[in-house]
Design an enzyme around this catalytic site. Structure first.
Site, PDB file in Angstrom:
ATOM      1  N   SER A  51     -11.362-100.760  -8.603  1.00 51.02           N
ATOM      2  CA  SER A  51     -11.454-101.200  -9.997  1.00 51.02           C
ATOM      3  C   SER A  51     -10.098-101.043 -10.682  1.00 51.02           C
ATOM      4  CB  SER A  51     -12.567-100.424 -10.706  1.00 51.02           C
ATOM      5  OG  SER A  51     -12.914-101.028 -11.923  1.00 51.02           O
ATOM      6  N   ASP A  99     -19.374-109.418  -8.184  1.00 57.14           N
ATOM      7  CA  ASP A  99     -18.883-108.282  -8.964  1.00 57.14           C
ATOM      8  C   ASP A  99     -18.951-108.592 -10.460  1.00 57.14           C
ATOM      9  OD1 ASP A  99     -17.269-106.209 -10.157  1.00 57.14           O
ATOM     10  OD2 ASP A  99     -16.327-105.912  -8.208  1.00 57.14           O
ATOM     11  N   HIS A 104     -20.275-103.775  -8.063  1.00 52.93           N
ATOM     12  CA  HIS A 104     -18.860-103.561  -8.339  1.00 52.93           C
ATOM     13  C   HIS A 104     -18.191-102.928  -7.135  1.00 52.93           C
ATOM     14  CE1 HIS A 104     -15.231-103.033 -10.499  1.00 52.93           C
ATOM     15  NE2 HIS A 104     -15.388-101.764 -10.812  1.00 52.93           N
TER      16      HIS A 104
END
Length: 512
Positions: free
Chosen positions: A225, A451, A481
């Site tokens: 991320s 995602d 995610h």
């Protein structure tokens, strides 16, 4: 009000969920700090800013977790000035010393997530990697034990997160802007010394000092991320120091905050669509709707009703529209959380908001005892220090139609989140991060087509921005995610093959 979706990793929030529900040139030196020796000791229990809880248990086989503090300059423009401490954690490699490659440094995202608490929670997923690496993570500056940014108290945060984040008229807009200004003023008052020094470029320089003190000639890195943005900035600053690196759940480095938020509106809407389709396509009856559209219509009605009249949550707090939206968003970070969303919606339709509130608490870093980690404060501080843009209420109002078109459910919330940095005390650094890294070793960039938080298109943008011969794209046709922690054997096989054996996959490889 901070936008709690941007750009947090599911891993950070998921640490809490189970308990709740059950520039410098390459090779540069940094004065005497490169010669420091880390004093590794048994890890203490996490601090409140890290998320509280118990000290990490030894790994299977008895390997202990060890913690230490790395000294870094508070201000990298004055490298011989005052220092701060960066909290580190490691588990030594499980394989023979002759096979050890070095340290593998993890950043799990946020920005604002504590790596010291997250790595032990997910260590089982990385057992294969530990055969040849010491697993290492850290609390970046401003986070957890590393000079944490502090803003509001726990009691104030309880009130803050329940308040309306999607104003419908002038009075509500004024209230939202006033609350945002008060939050930002509290950050400035309580964190004056560290606030100007929490940019991603600062954290990247910390990582290069960390690399040297750990004794590694190259930084081997696993970023998830926001951790992909941090890794990209590191590669830009220190391309010759990049070892084997993986970016998973990839931030689009070419976008400004408006574009990021609009992309997330589309991403969370896609995840909600997939959730509704999954529930209604099963052989057993979906308990929250007859068709995908019926599921979404009932959720929209619930949120509209909650705006008028909240329902009981976890006493004495009530489930408001904002809290419910947070809880729904948290459950869309991972397909593993969909069952909690289904149960939470069932209960909410019957007037009980506990499960959706627990999901929201997980996203916001609230422990069962009412203590908050500093993830929200750090998230705002790092984002606002990085991002040059300062958006007005008038700008948001102009953009609302586009956000609502992208997501009827999340559009307003994500649009109004853009005012978070309007009154921030520290100027933002740039329009978007520079991640160009000519001369870097190959970086494996993993994009997930489902995602919600870092939409799939960002992976290709990261590959292009890193430059020719650097980024190598791997596509995972999945949900949630990130990709590696989905436990997909194909993804893990490709990633492990690169990190453990240096096997660079063919560009455009697809896993499903």
């Amino acid at each position: 009000m901070p936008n709690p979706f941007r750009i947090r990793a599911a891993l950070t929030a998921a640490v809490l969920l189970p308990s709740l529900l059950a520039g410098c040139g390459d090779g540069s030196t940094h004065g005497d700090l490169t010669a420091q020796k880390l004093d590794w000791k048994d890890c203490p229990a996490p601090s409140e800013a890290e998320g509280s809880g118990s000290a990490p248990s030894p790994l299977p086989g008895g390997t202990p977790w060890q913690c230490a503090t790395l000294k870094v300059p508070r201000d990298w423009s004055d490298p011989k000035g005052d220092t701060i401490g960066i909290a580190l954690i490691r588990a030594r490699a499980s394989g023979p010393a002759s096979k050890r490659i070095g340290s593998l440094v993890f950043n799990f995202g946020g920005p604002g997530g504590s790596g010291v608490t997250t790595l032990p929670a997910f260590s089982e997923d990385y057992a294969k990697l530990r055969t040849r690496y010491d697993l290492v993570s850290f609390d970046p500056r401003g986070v957890g034990r590393s000079s944490p940014v502090e803003c509001l108290s726990d009691t104030q945060l309880d009130v803050y997160f329940q308040q309306d984040a999607t104003p419908d008229d002038g009075a509500e807009r004024t209230q939202l802007l006033d609350r945002t200004k008060k939050f930002n003023s509290a950050c400035e008052k309580n964190s004056e010394k560290i606030l100007p020094h929490v940019r991603t470029t600062d954290a990247a320089r910390d990582m290069d000092l960390m690399r040297q003190v750990l004794g590694d000639s190259k930084l081997h890195y696993f970023g998830i991320s926001y951790g992909t943005e941090l890794g990209g900035v590191y590669a830009h600053l220190f391309p010759k120091n990049v070892g084997r690196a993986v970016f998973d759940g990839v931030v689009d480095p070419t976008q400004n905050p408006e574009q990021v938020s609009l992309g997330q509106a589309r991403g969370f809407q896609l995840a909600l669509d997939n959730f509704a389709e999954d529930c209604t396509s099963k052989t057993t009856e979906c308990p929250i709707g007859d068709t995908p559209q019926d599921v979404k219509d009932r959720i929209a009605k619930l949120l509209a009703d909650l705006e008028k009249k909240p329902i009981p949550g976890i006493f004495p707090r009530e489930l408001t529209q904002t809290v419910a939206t947070n809880g729904i968003a948290q459950s869309l970070y991972s397909k593993d959380f969909w069952e909690y969303l289904t149960a939470g919606l069932q209960e909410a339709y019957d007037g009980d908001g506990k499960i959706l509130m627990l999901l929201s608490d997980s996203l916001n870093g609230r422990s069962a005892n009412g203590e908050y980690s500093n993830i929200t404060a750090a998230n705002v501080a790092i984002n606002c220090s990085d991002e040059k843009q300062r958006y007005s209420a008038g700008f948001v109002q102009q953009k609302l139609p586009a956000f609502r078109a992208a997501s009827p459910l999340f559009g307003d919330y994500l649009a109004w989140g853009m005012v978070t940095c309007t009154d921030w005390a520290v100027p933002g650094a740039a329009d978007h991060p520079d991640v160009s890294a000519p001369g870097s070793a190959p970086i494996l960039v993993v994009g997930n087509t489902g995602d919600p938080a870092t939409p799939y298109e960002g992976a290709r943008k990261m590959v292009d921005a890193l430059g020719k011969g650097v980024g190598v794209e791997l596509t995972f046709k999945g949900q949630g995610h990130g990709s590696y922690d989905s436990k997909n054997k194909c993804v893990q096989g490709v990633v492990n093959g690169y990190l453990l054996d240096g096997k660079v996959p063919a560009a455009g490889t697809v896993c499903s």
